[in-house]
Write an enzyme that holds these catalytic residues in place. Structure first.
Site, PDB file in Angstrom:
ATOM      1  N   LYS A  93      -0.008   5.572 -13.883  1.00 29.25           N
ATOM      2  CA  LYS A  93       1.309   4.964 -14.072  1.00 29.25           C
ATOM      3  C   LYS A  93       1.425   4.397 -15.483  1.00 29.25           C
ATOM      4  O   LYS A  93       0.413   4.034 -16.085  1.00 29.25           O
ATOM      5  CB  LYS A  93       1.493   3.799 -13.083  1.00 29.25           C
TER       6      LYS A  93
ATOM      7  N   ARG B 275       0.929   8.156   1.278  1.00 30.41           N
ATOM      8  CA  ARG B 275       1.091   9.099   2.396  1.00 30.41           C
ATOM      9  C   ARG B 275      -0.233   9.727   2.769  1.00 30.41           C
ATOM     10  O   ARG B 275      -0.454  10.097   3.919  1.00 30.41           O
ATOM     11  CB  ARG B 275       2.164  10.140   2.034  1.00 30.41           C
TER      12      ARG B 275
ATOM     13  N   ASP C  45       0.746  -3.287  -3.431  1.00 31.02           N
ATOM     14  CA  ASP C  45       0.908  -1.994  -2.763  1.00 31.02           C
ATOM     15  C   ASP C  45       0.200  -1.969  -1.405  1.00 31.02           C
ATOM     16  O   ASP C  45       0.084  -0.922  -0.780  1.00 31.02           O
ATOM     17  CB  ASP C  45       0.390  -0.876  -3.684  1.00 31.02           C
TER      18      ASP C  45
ATOM     19  N   ASP D 171      -0.629   9.908  -7.642  1.00 29.37           N
ATOM     20  CA  ASP D 171       0.127   8.667  -7.452  1.00 29.37           C
ATOM     21  C   ASP D 171       0.923   8.682  -6.143  1.00 29.37           C
ATOM     22  O   ASP D 171       1.471   7.657  -5.744  1.00 29.37           O
ATOM     23  CB  ASP D 171       1.064   8.458  -8.650  1.00 29.37           C
TER      24      ASP D 171
ATOM     25  N   LYS E 296      -0.042   0.745   5.200  1.00 31.57           N
ATOM     26  CA  LYS E 296      -0.599   1.216   3.925  1.00 31.57           C
ATOM     27  C   LYS E 296      -1.201   0.017   3.204  1.00 31.57           C
ATOM     28  O   LYS E 296      -0.497  -0.934   2.866  1.00 31.57           O
ATOM     29  CB  LYS E 296       0.498   1.849   3.060  1.00 31.57           C
TER      30      LYS E 296
HETATM   31  N1  BES Z   1       3.114   2.428  -4.564  1.00 30.74           N
HETATM   32  C1  BES Z   1       4.011   3.383  -5.106  1.00 30.74           C
HETATM   33  C2  BES Z   1       5.476   3.107  -4.720  1.00 30.74           C
HETATM   34  C3  BES Z   1       6.083   1.828  -5.231  1.00 30.74           C
HETATM   35  C4  BES Z   1       6.875   1.842  -6.362  1.00 30.74           C
HETATM   36  C5  BES Z   1       5.925   0.655  -4.542  1.00 30.74           C
HETATM   37  C6  BES Z   1       7.458   0.678  -6.815  1.00 30.74           C
HETATM   38  C7  BES Z   1       6.513  -0.508  -4.996  1.00 30.74           C
HETATM   39  C8  BES Z   1       7.290  -0.494  -6.127  1.00 30.74           C
HETATM   40  C9  BES Z   1       3.639   4.771  -4.609  1.00 30.74           C
HETATM   41  O1  BES Z   1       2.298   4.983  -4.363  1.00 30.74           O
HETATM   42  C10 BES Z   1       4.038   5.721  -5.669  1.00 30.74           C
HETATM   43  O2  BES Z   1       3.477   5.666  -6.719  1.00 30.74           O
HETATM   44  N2  BES Z   1       5.002   6.593  -5.368  1.00 30.74           N
HETATM   45  C11 BES Z   1       5.474   7.534  -6.295  1.00 30.74           C
HETATM   46  C12 BES Z   1       5.589   8.854  -5.585  1.00 30.74           C
HETATM   47  C13 BES Z   1       5.795  10.028  -6.499  1.00 30.74           C
HETATM   48  C14 BES Z   1       4.569  10.258  -7.352  1.00 30.74           C
HETATM   49  C15 BES Z   1       6.092  11.237  -5.658  1.00 30.74           C
HETATM   50  C16 BES Z   1       6.824   7.066  -6.806  1.00 30.74           C
HETATM   51  O3  BES Z   1       7.564   6.428  -6.042  1.00 30.74           O
HETATM   52  O4  BES Z   1       7.118   7.292  -7.972  1.00 30.74           O
HETATM   53 ZN    ZN Z   2       1.215   3.318  -3.868  1.00 31.13          ZN
HETATM   54 MN    MN Z   3       1.242   5.568  -6.079  1.00 29.32          MN
END
Ligand code: BES
Ligand code: ZN
Ligand code: MN
Length: 484
Positions: free
Chosen positions: A259, A333, A270, A329, A247
């Site tokens: 966010k 995936r 990321d 967000d 990714k």
């Molecule tokens: N890049 C983030 C995950 C992340 C969070 C990486 C903190 C490093 C530190 C990912 O794209 C994301 O935003 N995931 C969301 C998913 C949710 C919207 C289902 C999350 O983890 O809140």
């Molecule tokens: Zn992300």
């Molecule tokens: Mn995200």
């Protein structure tokens, strides 16, 4: 920092600081008891990680705890060397003269690796740092009677250190510098190591039907890229490759599902999964591994914009499966869905491992010391877990329960991209699994381990870790390489 192996009777340079790694319980006897008094007045026992600075007629000396002599191994040699460096780096000394606890060529070489990794620093954007704030050590001497054996072990360890540093640099770069095309350029430059690198742009991905990946990058003025890195080191160039997929979200604002401001700057890293995959390909080429390998990087930027993807949009992935984008967000995936499909469709690999800073939930589950491992194969999982132990890049396996699949059912498409709060890392992995087409696969959620602040491991200074490079290099070396 320049690193050399020197024999015990070699003269020490002036402005050098001696660091002696001492096995547990043996500190009093070091150098004929020269430090016994100082040790007796301290709490220093020689337990792993302890450091005691003593002054003597020899000058300043660091005693570094090596732990039990019988347990001194490659990782101990690395960690104690890095701990010595950390204690010495701001001392004013220019040369660190390091004496490992147990003298073998292998341990001396591992100490050199520990110094390289422990001395990592991302300082290219500092223009006003005064000399007294900068590390003073410019050279290290590792004291050993086995310099030839140590030198022989170095090329593959140097290749590993170079690859970890390459990955850490990518992760450390801010997103105004490292956007998808720039990431692709830096990967393209790895052709100098003997890798073959192809870069696809948005038009080519559109023709391949990668609607899932392209939807993520749609709100960015930076063009999305797919990097395909190949290493052909097997005797038969047509032998089935191993495959890694990363990714590479160069910045994740969340998109329209934006966010909060607090901590959003972290989302420059990321792309830690893609950096790790680039790092693995770097080390395989650097040490000329006898294996065929493919690395695929999905490189995008997730931005809010008038043209950005909206919550509720439905996209069609390269696999033909449709996805309802509930939350923009949950973009990683969406990127992996197409990158993984492309990988298996084109290369028919022996197995696929994807790496991704995928979910905040994995930090909640495992904290910052373990990455999450998900897999459809017990065999591949076992191999990953043992590689992870051997390289001190810890993983913990989590389940992929069929019963949770319903959390990602959509009312209008084949699936939706979020499964709600319960088991957020697992439903993300279940989503990715829907794009795996009958081959051994593992997914490493490294949102927990890609960045350390603070770090408790001396070979991993605070910041970008390069997590994944070492463990995947070990996986290949232990199980998938042809013998010489
Ligand atoms: N890049 C983030 C995950 C992340 C969070 C990486 C903190 C490093 C530190 C990912 O794209 C994301 O935003 N995931 C969301 C998913 C949710 C919207 C289902 C999350 O983890 O809140
Ligand atoms: Zn992300
Ligand atoms: Mn995200």
């Amino acid at each position: 920092m320049q690193i050399e192996f020197v024999s015990p009777d070699a003269a020490s340079a002036s402005r050098s600081l001696l660091a002696i790694v001492v096995p547990e319980g043996e500190a009093g006897g070091v150098n004929g008891g020269a430090f016994a008094g100082a040790v007796a007045q301290s709490r220093f026992t020689g337990a792993r990680g302890q450091v005691l600075e003593v002054a003597s007629v020899l000058g300043r000396t660091l005693l570094v705890g090596g732990g039990k002599a019988s347990e001194f191994d490659d990782l101990a040699a690395e960690q104690t060397a890095a701990a010595a460096y950390a204690a010495a780096k701001l001392s004013g000394a220019e040369v660190l003269r390091l004496s490992p606890a147990v003298d073998t060529g292998a341990f001396a070489a591992r100490a050199a690796l520990g110094l390289r990794l422990g001395a990592y620093r991302f300082d290219k954007y500092r223009t006003r740092e005064t000399a007294d704030k900068k590390p003073s050590i410019v050279r290290a001497e590792i004291v050993t009677d086995h310099a030839a054996a140590a030198a022989e072990a170095m090329p593959s360890l140097s290749a590993l250190a170079n690859a970890v540093v390459f990955a850490r640099d990518l992760v450390s770069e801010p997103a105004n510098i490292l956007y998808p095309a720039e990431f692709a350029r830096r990967v393209k430059a790895l052709e100098a190591l003997g890798l073959t690198v192809e870069i696809l742009g948005e038009e080519e991905m559109r023709q391949l039907g990668m609607g899932s990946l392209l939807g993520v990058g749609q709100g960015s003025v930076r063009e999305s890229q797919l990097a395909i890195i190949r290493w052909n080191g097997a005797a038969d160039p047509a032998a089935q490759p191993v495959a890694f997929v990363g990714k590479g979200v160069c910045f994740d604002t969340g998109g329209i599902s934006i966010k909060p401001a607090d901590g959003m700057e972290d989302m420059k890293w990321d792309m830690g999964g893609a950096a790790a995959v680039a790092g693995v390909m770097h080390v395989l080429a650097g040490r000329k591994a006898r294996v065929n390998a493919v690395g695929i990087l999905g490189l995008v930027e997730n931005m809010p914009d008038g043209n950005a993807q909206r919550p509720g949009d439905v996209v069609t992935s390269m696999s033909g499966q449709t996805i309802e984008v509930i939350n923009t967000d949950a973009e990683g995936r969406l990127v992996l869905a197409d990158a993984i499909w492309y990988c298996q469709d084109r290369f028919k690999p022996r197995f696929m491992v994807d790496l991704a800073t995928l979910t905040g939930a994995v930090i909640i589950s495992l904290g910052n010391d373990y990455g999450g491992l998900f897999s459809n194969s017990d065999d591949l999982s076992e191999k990953l877990l043992s590689a992870s132990k051997a390289e001190e890049e810890p993983l913990w396996r989590l389940p992929l329960p069929k019963a949770y699949e319903k959390q990602i059912d959509s009312a209008i498409a084949d699936m939706k991209n979020t499964g709600g709060r319960p088991a957020g890392s697992i439903t993300a992995a279940l989503f990715i699994q829907r794009f795996v087409n009958g081959l051994p696969w593992a997914h490493l959620d490294i949102a927990s381990t890609a960045w350390k602040k603070p770090s408790s491991v001396p070979t991993i200074p605070e910041g970008a870790t390069g997590f994944g490079v070492r463990l995947l290099n070990r996986l290949v070396a232990d199980h998938y390489e042809e013998s010489a």
